[in-house]
Motif scaffolding. Structure first.
Motif, PDB file in Angstrom:
ATOM      1  N   GLU A 161      14.389  23.108 -11.693  1.00 37.11           N
ATOM      2  CA  GLU A 161      13.475  22.728 -10.616  1.00 37.11           C
ATOM      3  C   GLU A 161      14.126  22.888  -9.249  1.00 37.11           C
ATOM      4  OE1 GLU A 161      10.210  22.254 -10.683  1.00 37.11           O
ATOM      5  OE2 GLU A 161      10.460  22.795 -12.803  1.00 37.11           O
ATOM      6  N   PHE A 162      15.421  22.586  -9.157  1.00 38.36           N
ATOM      7  CA  PHE A 162      16.075  22.750  -7.854  1.00 38.36           C
ATOM      8  C   PHE A 162      16.242  24.216  -7.484  1.00 38.36           C
ATOM      9  CE2 PHE A 162      16.880  18.249  -8.172  1.00 38.36           C
ATOM     10  CZ  PHE A 162      16.592  17.863  -6.872  1.00 38.36           C
ATOM     11  N   ASN A 213      17.990  12.830  -7.956  1.00 37.93           N
ATOM     12  CA  ASN A 213      17.121  13.198  -9.084  1.00 37.93           C
ATOM     13  C   ASN A 213      17.927  13.340 -10.373  1.00 37.93           C
ATOM     14  OD1 ASN A 213      15.544  13.736  -6.771  1.00 37.93           O
ATOM     15  ND2 ASN A 213      14.208  15.051  -8.004  1.00 37.93           N
ATOM     16  N   ARG A 249      14.306  20.522 -15.999  1.00 34.82           N
ATOM     17  CA  ARG A 249      13.597  19.674 -15.017  1.00 34.82           C
ATOM     18  C   ARG A 249      14.474  19.382 -13.816  1.00 34.82           C
ATOM     19  NH1 ARG A 249      11.535  14.410 -17.621  1.00 34.82           N
ATOM     20  NH2 ARG A 249      10.764  14.041 -15.513  1.00 34.82           N
ATOM     21  N   ASP A 299      12.878  25.112  -6.301  1.00 37.22           N
ATOM     22  CA  ASP A 299      12.618  24.464  -5.029  1.00 37.22           C
ATOM     23  C   ASP A 299      13.335  25.211  -3.892  1.00 37.22           C
ATOM     24  OD1 ASP A 299      11.317  22.145  -3.894  1.00 37.22           O
ATOM     25  OD2 ASP A 299      13.350  21.521  -3.306  1.00 37.22           O
TER      26      ASP A 299
HETATM   27  C1  NAG Z   1      13.252  14.775  -6.821  1.00 36.12           C
HETATM   28  O1  NAG Z   1      12.685  13.489  -6.985  1.00 36.12           O
HETATM   29  C2  NAG Z   1      11.735  13.163  -6.032  1.00 36.12           C
HETATM   30  C3  NAG Z   1      11.340  11.715  -6.261  1.00 36.12           C
HETATM   31  O2  NAG Z   1      10.944  11.520  -7.596  1.00 36.12           O
HETATM   32  C4  NAG Z   1      10.552  14.091  -6.123  1.00 36.12           C
HETATM   33  O3  NAG Z   1       9.621  13.820  -5.099  1.00 36.12           O
HETATM   34  C5  NAG Z   1      11.050  15.507  -5.955  1.00 36.12           C
HETATM   35  O4  NAG Z   1       9.990  16.415  -6.184  1.00 36.12           O
HETATM   36  C6  NAG Z   1      12.156  15.802  -6.908  1.00 36.12           C
HETATM   37  N1  NAG Z   1      12.655  17.115  -6.575  1.00 36.12           N
HETATM   38  C7  NAG Z   1      12.900  18.005  -7.487  1.00 36.12           C
HETATM   39  C8  NAG Z   1      13.343  19.353  -6.993  1.00 36.12           C
HETATM   40  O5  NAG Z   1      12.786  17.770  -8.660  1.00 36.12           O
END
Ligand code: NAG
Ligand code: NAG
Ligand code: NAG
Length: 810
Positions: free
Chosen positions: A377-378, A313, A373, A381
């Motif tokens: 996001e990580f 990503n 982003r 996540d």
């Molecule tokens: C990383 O990229 C993938 C494919 O675009 C996406 O499905 C996923 O949500 C992304 N993960 C994060 C944490 O951004």
């Protein structure tokens, strides 16, 4: 005519004019290596031998024609005077020198020093962020450590103080000389100076933090005791340690995961073998009132064979620092993550490991517009998997296990600048990235020292968004204004006795830098602590604002219950004392956050009229009122403690029948030798202050439900005052939303007034005072009022009468 002739002759002999230039008044015109008379004179400078091997032989002629000076209007004191010569403003070398009004200079970082007050006898301090453990000079260079803080405080001879910031992120050095004077040399940027005129040290810090940003408000649990070890080995070991801490009843709020919780040290993973079940364990300790903090490192491996979204990503978003040679490609180095399938030989040498185990890594550019982003996001996540409460950002100088990149650096003006400041080398890119790589839209040469700082804000933002709480972020590499987003620990110190003392100096430094949430690794990071060292260090560390015991992977365990519990009693006592004072510490953090005051405070901030305090760094204050005088040396069973003018009370006499409760009521300061066996860490309360306390518990979740107390320490006039800030403890911006309670305490004429100044938060259970202790009163307090209403008879005094004790002079 004769005198005219003489003058002409002298001018011919000395380009600097009639007067000889004393050693102390010389400003180095040839700081580079290899000065000779010929090279010196080719620069238009003056060459003269001297017996003082620290003073320069090649120096500038004073130059009043092109100079500036800054004077304090009120006193006429000249704070800056650059008429000493040497002003240079060129592409990769900027220099300015100034005389100083006094030789009481503090600050500049990040370094290890022997004294809080700077030694002005020709010392050069390089500043450039570097992954470097605190230690003595190496190859004659004072080590530049993790952070960069080009800020100093100077106390003028009359006790007024000012601060100066050079807001510049390029590699630089500062030379201090006995004139007193200093020289700044930086290899880029501009000379962007800010002056803060105080007029006392505490005012300077307030003004400085008003400019760079006030310190963040830590959550209440962030003031609890924290425990970490790199290389516990497995979750089972962590579980045992936590269980032992509970069995020994030692306060313990926060448990950590260092890099070994990860799979091969990769961010956003969990070791599936050794840390299987970590998320469930974290859920369980959180239910018991504890918190869990994880480490994250910036470098991201490129060599995974299975999908590793943080890399793919980040590549899709193009967030990596770019190579200077091919700006379409990321710069690759090596940090922790291992290649997949690595079988590690624990006895292998470092270089062998780096060569064979460590994968190629890329480095996120935290200035990138899409950083939330990706990084944010990580973080969010990963929270779905593991419910962490805080984030510890390490290795963000940024460090690199290969110099520059996997292929080194090319010969260019950034990686081989014309002048190399006195920083550790051998090259400017040693242990980090090539200076010509592209970072934050410019060469890394300019932004290198901003790396850790730039990581702090997006990390704080993501943590707050995902947890909905303030949390704590703390980082290794910092820069001015970092304190607005994060705290700091003093890096990879060593289990040796002088690092107890140096931790106080480090805390005082970071207090000046506006980063009050600070502490050193208790019992030392490198090497093995002995039980007696760890014992004394646990006592000292109980008074670090950020109180964490932590050590390295190969190190013997040093948590407080280790050594068959030999130091457990002392650790428990010291930490229970800490927890008793947490309402006061929390209130100090509220004041730091809202007014920019310091938390751990040098004595001179409170007693500037007493010049002896200007050099004290083996004792420190919490705020204005609590004096800590730890034992810092092996085998010592007493402390030589200085008590400035005023009344001081031994805190422990509250809890025992020990005599000598008021230690030093006096018109002038004095030193006392305090006996201090292994059970003791002296804590004294200053007359004139009311300190809110609370019964301790195993964690802050439970201590916050316990009864409060007040320690009323009267001054010579029988007066005292203080305050208490109280909120939910970890919600975001309770101050901005007025969701807090502020209570003030005032004692005068035998009456204690408790006033609720603001009542925007109702604790559950409601706060109640059980104990009010009055120090220094010949009589009992006769009245207590709450919001102007006398409540003495029913609610407070009667209930607590048996505990209201008279600590009058003995
Ligand atoms: C990383 O990229 C993938 C494919 O675009 C996406 O499905 C996923 O949500 C992304 N993960 C994060 C944490 O951004
Ligand atoms: C702390 O003590 C409370 C009871 O006082 C208990 O319920 C809780 O589990 C304890 N927490 C820890 C971490 O020991
Ligand atoms: C690791 O990735 C780099 C690209 O970043 C590549 O050049 C290198 O060959 C890879 N090494 C291994 C062992 O896969």
């Amino acid at each position: 005519m004769a005198s005219f002739y003489l003058a002409v002759l002298l001018i011919a002999l000395t380009p600097c004019g009639l007067d000889a230039v004393e050693d102390n008044d010389r400003f180095d015109c040839y700081p580079d290596d290899g000065a000779t008379q010929q090279l010196c004179e080719a620069r238009g400078c003056m060459w003269e031998e001297t017996n003082n091997n620290k003073a320069p032989k090649c120096f500038y002629c004073p130059d009043a024609a092109f100079s500036l000076s800054v004077a304090r209007t009120a006193t006429g004191t000249v704070l800056w005077d650059t008429s000493v010569g040497g002003f240079t403003f060129s592409d990769q070398f900027l220099q300015i020198s100034t005389k100083l009004p006094s030789s009481y200079v503090y600050g500049f970082g990040e370094h290890e020093r022997n004294k809080f007050r700077h030694n002005m006898d020709w010392w050069t301090w390089g500043m450039f962020t570097r992954d470097e453990a605190p230690g003595p000079p190496s190859n004659g260079v004072n080590k530049n450590l993790y952070g960069m803080h080009p800020f100093y405080l100077c106390v003028e001879d009359d006790g007024k103080a000012h601060g100066v910031l050079l807001l510049n992120s390029n590699a630089m050095e500062v030379v201090l000389q006995p004139t007193p004077a200093m020289t700044f040399r930086t290899v880029g940027g501009i000379l962007d100076f800010y002056m803060f005129l105080g007029d006392g040290p505490e005012d300077v810090v307030r003004q400085y933090t008003e400019f760079v940003g006030r310190p963040f408000m830590p959550p209440y649990w962030g003031l609890g005791f924290q425990l970490c070890k790199w290389g516990y080995g497995s979750l089972d070991v962590v579980k045992d340690v936590v269980k032992e801490m509970q069995e020994y009843n030692i306060p313990h709020d926060v448990q950590y995961g260092d890099i070994d919780y990860m799979e091969r040290q990769m961010d956003f993973t969990i070791d599936p073998v050794n840390y299987q079940g970590l998320p469930e364990f974290v859920d369980q300790i959180r239910r018991d009132g504890m918190r869990y903090v994880i480490i994250l490192d910036p470098a991201i491996t490129t060599n995974e064979t299975a999908p590793y979204p943080p890399y793919t990503n980040g590549t899709a978003l193009d967030v990596w620092i770019k190579s200077g040679e091919d700006t379409s490609q990321p710069l690759t180095g090596k940090v922790w993550p291992y290649y997949p399938g690595t079988v590690v030989d624990p006895n292998a040498e470092w270089d062998y490991k780096v060569e064979n185990y460590n994968a190629y890594s890329v480095f996120p550019d935290y200035f990138h517009a899409d950083i939330d982003r990706w990084w944010g996001e990580f973080i969010k996540d990963f929270y779905k998997t593991l419910k962490f409460d805080g984030l510890w950002i390490d290795m963000n100088e940024p460090t690199n296990f290969v110099h520059g990149s996997v292929t080194g650096c090319s010969d260019n003006k950034w990686d081989n600048p014309p002048y190399m400041p006195k920083i550790l080398g051998p090259n400017i890119y040693s242990k980090t990235l090539c200076m010509n790589s592209i970072h934050g839209g410019t060469e890394h040469y300019n932004t290198h020292s901003l790396y850790g700082w730039s990581q702090a804000e997006p990390t704080q933002r993501a943590l707050r968004e995902v947890t909905g709480k303030r949390g704590i972020v703390f980082g290794r590499s910092t820069f001015p204004s970092a304190g607005h987003f994060e705290g700091h620990w003093l890096g990879d110190n060593t289990a040796k006795w002088d690092h107890l003392h140096k931790s106080i100096i480090g805390m005082l430094d970071f207090g000046l830098f506006g980063m009050p949430y600070v502490g050193a690794d208790i019992c030392g990071f490198w090497d093995d602590a002995t039980p007696d060292m760890c014992h004394r260090w646990m006592q000292l560390g109980a008074f670090y604002p950020f109180s964490r015991n932590h050590n390295y992977e190969g190190g013997a365990p040093q948590h407080p219950t280790h050594w068959d519990g030999v130091i457990a009693d002392a650790a428990r006592d010291a930490l229970q004392t800490r927890y008793t004072f947490l309402p006061f510490l929390y209130t100090l953090f509220y004041q730091a956050h809202t007014q920019g005051s310091t938390v751990v405070r040098s004595l001179m901030h409170e007693f500037i009229e007493d010049k002896l305090t200007w050099s004290i760094d083996r004792q420190f204050l919490w705020g204005p009122a609590l004096l800590v005088s730890p034992v810092l040396d092996q085998g010592e069973m007493d402390v030589n403690a200085y008590f400035p003018k005023g009344r001081w009370y031994d805190y422990y006499s509250v809890n025992s029948d020990r005599q000598g409760r008021e230690v030093a009521g006096s018109d002038q300061g004095r030193s006392l030798l305090l006996p201090c066996d292994m059970d003791c860490i002296p804590v004294h309360i200053r007359g004139g202050h009311v300190i809110p306390t609370q019964e301790h518990a195993n964690t802050t979740v439970y201590s916050r439900r316990k009864p409060l107390g007040l320690i009323v320490a009267l001054d010579e006039a029988g007066r005292a005052s203080g305050s208490l800030f109280w909120d939910e403890g970890e919600d975001i911006d309770t101050i901005g939303s007025n969701s807090y309670r502020m209570i003030s305490f005032n004692v005068a004429e035998s009456t204690l007034d408790i006033t609720v100044e603001r009542n925007g938060y109702t604790p559950d259970p409601e706060l109640r005072y059980e104990t009010i202790q009055v120090f220094g009163s010949p009589t009992m307090p006769t009245d207590v009022t709450v919001n102007g209403q006398s409540v003495a008879s029913e609610n407070i005094v009667k209930k607590t009468a048996d505990k209201v004790r008279d600590y009058g002079k003995t």
